[in-house]
Structure formats: C-alpha cells, structure tokens
Design a protein around this motif. Sequence first.
Motif, PDB file in Angstrom:
ATOM      1  N   PHE A  31      56.672  63.481  78.655  1.00 17.21           N
ATOM      2  CA  PHE A  31      55.890  64.201  77.648  1.00 17.21           C
ATOM      3  C   PHE A  31      55.420  65.538  78.205  1.00 17.21           C
ATOM      4  O   PHE A  31      55.520  66.574  77.543  1.00 17.21           O
ATOM      5  CB  PHE A  31      54.688  63.348  77.221  1.00 17.21           C
ATOM      6  CG  PHE A  31      53.927  63.900  76.050  1.00 17.21           C
ATOM      7  CD1 PHE A  31      54.266  63.549  74.761  1.00 17.21           C
ATOM      8  CD2 PHE A  31      52.876  64.788  76.232  1.00 17.21           C
ATOM      9  CE1 PHE A  31      53.566  64.054  73.668  1.00 17.21           C
ATOM     10  CE2 PHE A  31      52.178  65.305  75.156  1.00 17.21           C
ATOM     11  CZ  PHE A  31      52.527  64.935  73.864  1.00 17.21           C
ATOM     12  N   ASP A  34      58.258  68.013  78.361  1.00 16.76           N
ATOM     13  CA  ASP A  34      58.588  68.554  77.042  1.00 16.76           C
ATOM     14  C   ASP A  34      57.616  69.667  76.660  1.00 16.76           C
ATOM     15  O   ASP A  34      58.034  70.717  76.160  1.00 16.76           O
ATOM     16  CB  ASP A  34      58.553  67.431  76.010  1.00 16.76           C
ATOM     17  CG  ASP A  34      58.868  67.940  74.613  1.00 16.76           C
ATOM     18  OD1 ASP A  34      60.038  68.271  74.357  1.00 16.76           O
ATOM     19  OD2 ASP A  34      57.931  68.022  73.798  1.00 16.76           O
ATOM     20  N   LEU A  35      56.315  69.446  76.904  1.00 11.98           N
ATOM     21  CA  LEU A  35      55.338  70.507  76.639  1.00 11.98           C
ATOM     22  C   LEU A  35      55.626  71.727  77.496  1.00 11.98           C
ATOM     23  O   LEU A  35      55.520  72.867  77.024  1.00 11.98           O
ATOM     24  CB  LEU A  35      53.915  70.009  76.923  1.00 11.98           C
ATOM     25  CG  LEU A  35      53.341  68.903  76.047  1.00 11.98           C
ATOM     26  CD1 LEU A  35      51.884  68.666  76.415  1.00 11.98           C
ATOM     27  CD2 LEU A  35      53.470  69.233  74.566  1.00 11.98           C
ATOM     28  N   HIS A  38      58.250  73.916  76.137  1.00 11.24           N
ATOM     29  CA  HIS A  38      57.979  74.518  74.831  1.00 11.24           C
ATOM     30  C   HIS A  38      56.529  75.021  74.770  1.00 11.24           C
ATOM     31  O   HIS A  38      55.735  74.552  73.941  1.00 11.24           O
ATOM     32  CB  HIS A  38      58.242  73.504  73.717  1.00 11.24           C
ATOM     33  CG  HIS A  38      59.641  72.974  73.710  1.00 11.24           C
ATOM     34  ND1 HIS A  38      60.010  71.819  74.384  1.00 11.24           N
ATOM     35  CD2 HIS A  38      60.779  73.453  73.131  1.00 11.24           C
ATOM     36  CE1 HIS A  38      61.301  71.602  74.211  1.00 11.24           C
ATOM     37  NE2 HIS A  38      61.794  72.582  73.458  1.00 11.24           N
ATOM     38  N   ARG A  47      53.620  72.948  67.389  1.00 12.22           N
ATOM     39  CA  ARG A  47      54.522  71.924  67.903  1.00 12.22           C
ATOM     40  C   ARG A  47      53.778  70.990  68.850  1.00 12.22           C
ATOM     41  O   ARG A  47      53.958  69.767  68.796  1.00 12.22           O
ATOM     42  CB  ARG A  47      55.702  72.581  68.634  1.00 12.22           C
ATOM     43  CG  ARG A  47      56.732  71.588  69.136  1.00 12.22           C
ATOM     44  CD  ARG A  47      57.810  72.256  69.994  1.00 12.22           C
ATOM     45  NE  ARG A  47      58.866  71.324  70.353  1.00 12.22           N
ATOM     46  CZ  ARG A  47      58.792  70.454  71.358  1.00 12.22           C
ATOM     47  NH1 ARG A  47      57.681  70.401  72.099  1.00 12.22           N
ATOM     48  NH2 ARG A  47      59.797  69.637  71.621  1.00 12.22           N
ATOM     49  N   THR A  48      52.955  71.567  69.723  1.00 13.43           N
ATOM     50  CA  THR A  48      52.188  70.768  70.667  1.00 13.43           C
ATOM     51  C   THR A  48      51.267  69.799  69.932  1.00 13.43           C
ATOM     52  O   THR A  48      51.188  68.607  70.264  1.00 13.43           O
ATOM     53  CB  THR A  48      51.363  71.688  71.585  1.00 13.43           C
ATOM     54  OG1 THR A  48      52.245  72.581  72.263  1.00 13.43           O
ATOM     55  CG2 THR A  48      50.570  70.885  72.593  1.00 13.43           C
ATOM     56  N   ALA A  51      53.218  66.947  68.388  1.00 15.44           N
ATOM     57  CA  ALA A  51      53.688  65.972  69.375  1.00 15.44           C
ATOM     58  C   ALA A  51      52.559  65.018  69.787  1.00 15.44           C
ATOM     59  O   ALA A  51      52.766  63.803  69.902  1.00 15.44           O
ATOM     60  CB  ALA A  51      54.248  66.695  70.595  1.00 15.44           C
ATOM     61  N   ALA A  54      51.730  62.661  66.792  1.00 12.68           N
ATOM     62  CA  ALA A  54      52.737  61.625  66.572  1.00 12.68           C
ATOM     63  C   ALA A  54      52.594  60.488  67.581  1.00 12.68           C
ATOM     64  O   ALA A  54      52.707  59.306  67.219  1.00 12.68           O
ATOM     65  CB  ALA A  54      54.139  62.237  66.652  1.00 12.68           C
ATOM     66  N   ARG A  55      52.314  60.831  68.837  1.00 13.11           N
ATOM     67  CA  ARG A  55      52.203  59.757  69.850  1.00 13.11           C
ATOM     68  C   ARG A  55      50.945  58.930  69.649  1.00 13.11           C
ATOM     69  O   ARG A  55      50.956  57.708  69.839  1.00 13.11           O
ATOM     70  CB  ARG A  55      52.207  60.379  71.269  1.00 13.11           C
ATOM     71  CG  ARG A  55      52.233  59.313  72.377  1.00 13.11           C
ATOM     72  CD  ARG A  55      53.462  58.451  72.255  1.00 13.11           C
ATOM     73  NE  ARG A  55      53.496  57.353  73.220  1.00 13.11           N
ATOM     74  CZ  ARG A  55      53.001  56.129  72.981  1.00 13.11           C
ATOM     75  NH1 ARG A  55      52.423  55.872  71.802  1.00 13.11           N
ATOM     76  NH2 ARG A  55      53.098  55.182  73.881  1.00 13.11           N
ATOM     77  N   THR A 124      48.391  65.985  78.940  1.00 12.97           N
ATOM     78  CA  THR A 124      49.062  64.711  79.190  1.00 12.97           C
ATOM     79  C   THR A 124      48.109  63.680  79.775  1.00 12.97           C
ATOM     80  O   THR A 124      48.195  62.487  79.441  1.00 12.97           O
ATOM     81  CB  THR A 124      50.266  64.935  80.123  1.00 12.97           C
ATOM     82  OG1 THR A 124      51.134  65.928  79.546  1.00 12.97           O
ATOM     83  CG2 THR A 124      51.041  63.653  80.322  1.00 12.97           C
TER      84      THR A 124
END
Length: 408
Positions: A31, A34-35, A38, A47-48, A51, A54-55, A124
């Motif tokens: 995770f 991915d951050l 992006h 987007r952050t 994400a 969603a988690r 995170t």
Amino acid sequence: MSRESSEADLPGEAPLPGELSEALFAELVAFRRDLHMHPELGNQEFRTTAAIKARLEAAGLEPRVLPSGTGLICDIGTWDHERPVLALRADIDALPIPDAKAGVPYRSTVPDRAHACGHDVHTTTVLGAGLVLAELHRQGLLPAPVRLLFQPAEEVLPGGAADAIAAGCLDGVGRIIAVHCDPRVDAGRIGLRHGAITSACDRLEVSLDGPGGHTARPHLTTDLVTAVARVAADVPALLARRIDARAGLALTWGRIEAGHACNVIPMHAELAGTVRCLELAAWRDAPDLVHAAIDEVATLHGAKSEINYVRGVPPVVNDPIVTELLAEAMTARRGVHAVEDTEQSLGGEDFSWYLEHVPGAMARLGVRTPGSNARLDLHRGDFDADEAAIKVGVELFTAAALLDGNRS
C-alpha cells in the motif's frame, strides 16, 4: 526520555494484544509503495483518499471524507459523547519535487512529484493501526473508541489541519498523537521530546520600491539595490537584538531579486524567506517585530516597503502526559531501548494546530536502516524510508490506543 525500567519490563507482565501479522505487514508495504508511486499535492489527494477509504470500507468501517473532497476521518468503536476519543493523525500529501531515487520499483510515476517527507509512511502506519484496532474491536478487546484522521495539505501553509478542525475532526477528541519520519533515527526506534519538538514557521514576502535611475547618479534617486541588500542583512540582525535569544527567532531569506541591467538602478526589488521560532509566545509577537524592523531599514534608505507576512504554523508543543503515553506504548512493544530523546527541529508542522485545542504529542519515527551510512534528509528527491518503520508505527499507535483506553 528512555528509562531504566518500566512496568512493561516486569516479570509476568501480559503482552498487549494487537500484534501485526506478517500478511498484513506485507499488504501495508504494498500500500505504501502504491502511494509512493502516485504522489499528490495538497488538496489534490483524490486518488490517495479513495485508496484509504476503500481499504477501510473493506474492513467493515465507515470512513467519512472531509468536505474539501480530500482527507477523511474514521471512527473505530462507538463514541458515546462522554468518553473522550484518542485520535491518530496522518498527513497524506506529497511535495512538488522530482523523485531522484534510482533502483527502486516504487519510484514516483508523476513528474516533479514525490513523497519526499514520508507522508506515505505516516498514512500507512495509521491505516495499519486502524485495521488492527478494528479487528480488536470485533473481538471485544478495544477498551475505548479511536478516531483515524487522514489530513490533506500539510505542506500548504497554513496547513490542512485548520480545515480539518473546522470540519469537526476534533469533536469528541480528548488526545491526539502522530508520528513524523526521521532519517536520523534507526528503524525500530522512536524519538520523543517533552515540550516543543518543532518550530513555528511563517512565510515572508517583501517588496521595495523607488523611482529608479542611472547608476552614475545614485544620489539623485533611491539606490534600491543597496536598500534591498541592507534589508536582507540588517533586519535579521535587528531581530536578534529585539527578542530574547532563547526564543530562537530566525529570519532566513530564500530569494532576492533586483534589477536587470548593470547601469540602471531598478524601481522594484523583492525578498522572500521564512520566519522560524522555537517559542509560542515569541511567535505570536513575530509579525509586529518583523514589520517594524523592515520598515525601519527600508525608510533609512529611502525605499517604500510592502510586506506580506503569511502566518504558517505555531510550534508543536508535546503534552508531557501524552508524550509519556507514547514512551510507554513503545516500551511495551519493544522495550525501553526503542525510545530515545530527540532534539527540537526548526521545521514546521501543522499538527501544532490540533494542539491549540486538545493535548497531544508527536514522535519521531526512525526510518534509517540500522548500520546505514546514508545521509538522507527530508524534502530531498532521494529520500526513502526503511519499510520496517511501518511495523514500528503500527505497534506504537495500537499500543497507545490500548493503554490510553484502559485508563480513560
């Protein structure tokens, strides 16, 4: 801050629940990467935010996006409007600089954007702590509610914290904690400090104007280049004599511009810099002091001054009780030697705005690989973090939530 003994070191002391599984740790590393690939600037973290949301929803939680459309809060457990909530805060934005790392698969894919301050790690760790605490809540092992706060725009003065507060993120909160990556501290350890751990930071922009003229006749006009040079040199010196040196107020210029030709005295000049201060009381006096010093020097040289003093953030002043909570939490997870003293930084952090309302504390999260000789620093394109720090951050937050909840 480190202590020779602790209740957590006594024989027979039961370990705290909420250990981070290897599977979840691997997911959190993915995770974070991915951050990192992006990065998004302040108030653009769509987007952050998606994400994270969603988690959390996949874990059965109900996150609420802030009114600005970026950032979110998420409660774990039920706030009964009587028992204060502990908030775990993370900042989610990146910096407008290119990623200069080589040889890593998670290098930024966005030109001139990078997570060069570790906000991807902060995000995170809070996410991971939230997932662990949510599972403990399902098992009936979470003693008090906890709020996750993913804040946008920390890098944008005066900081996204003020907007988050206005949106009600502190409603019901009794204490707030956070971490900030520190490349001078080994992964596996945290740094703590009672009192101020960061500096206040304001932005200063100065314009000087005069009639201009020929360099052959400076006596007939305002020598604006000399004037701007004197402001640059003399104002910091004046401030050093007009405020207690223990306050640590420092004006440092980062930009100066004047003129375009060698034989023309310009009509306009500009300076820009930052004002940093270690003490809260002196920070509150700083704008008036700076204005008076600039006007005095500019007038002496016949220049008209226009000053744009932009309030940034006050210092982060750690509450002693909450600081001890973090020390006890880390000790409970990793022992007393995982906690070290840290010095006050001259960097600014908008976590300070929360502390104007509720007590809280920030810890330095070690992200340097043990034994490494690398001299990385924050806000550099080659900054990176030892991802073992993610596990340490999760352990710290979850232990703090359990200890705090058992005392509420």
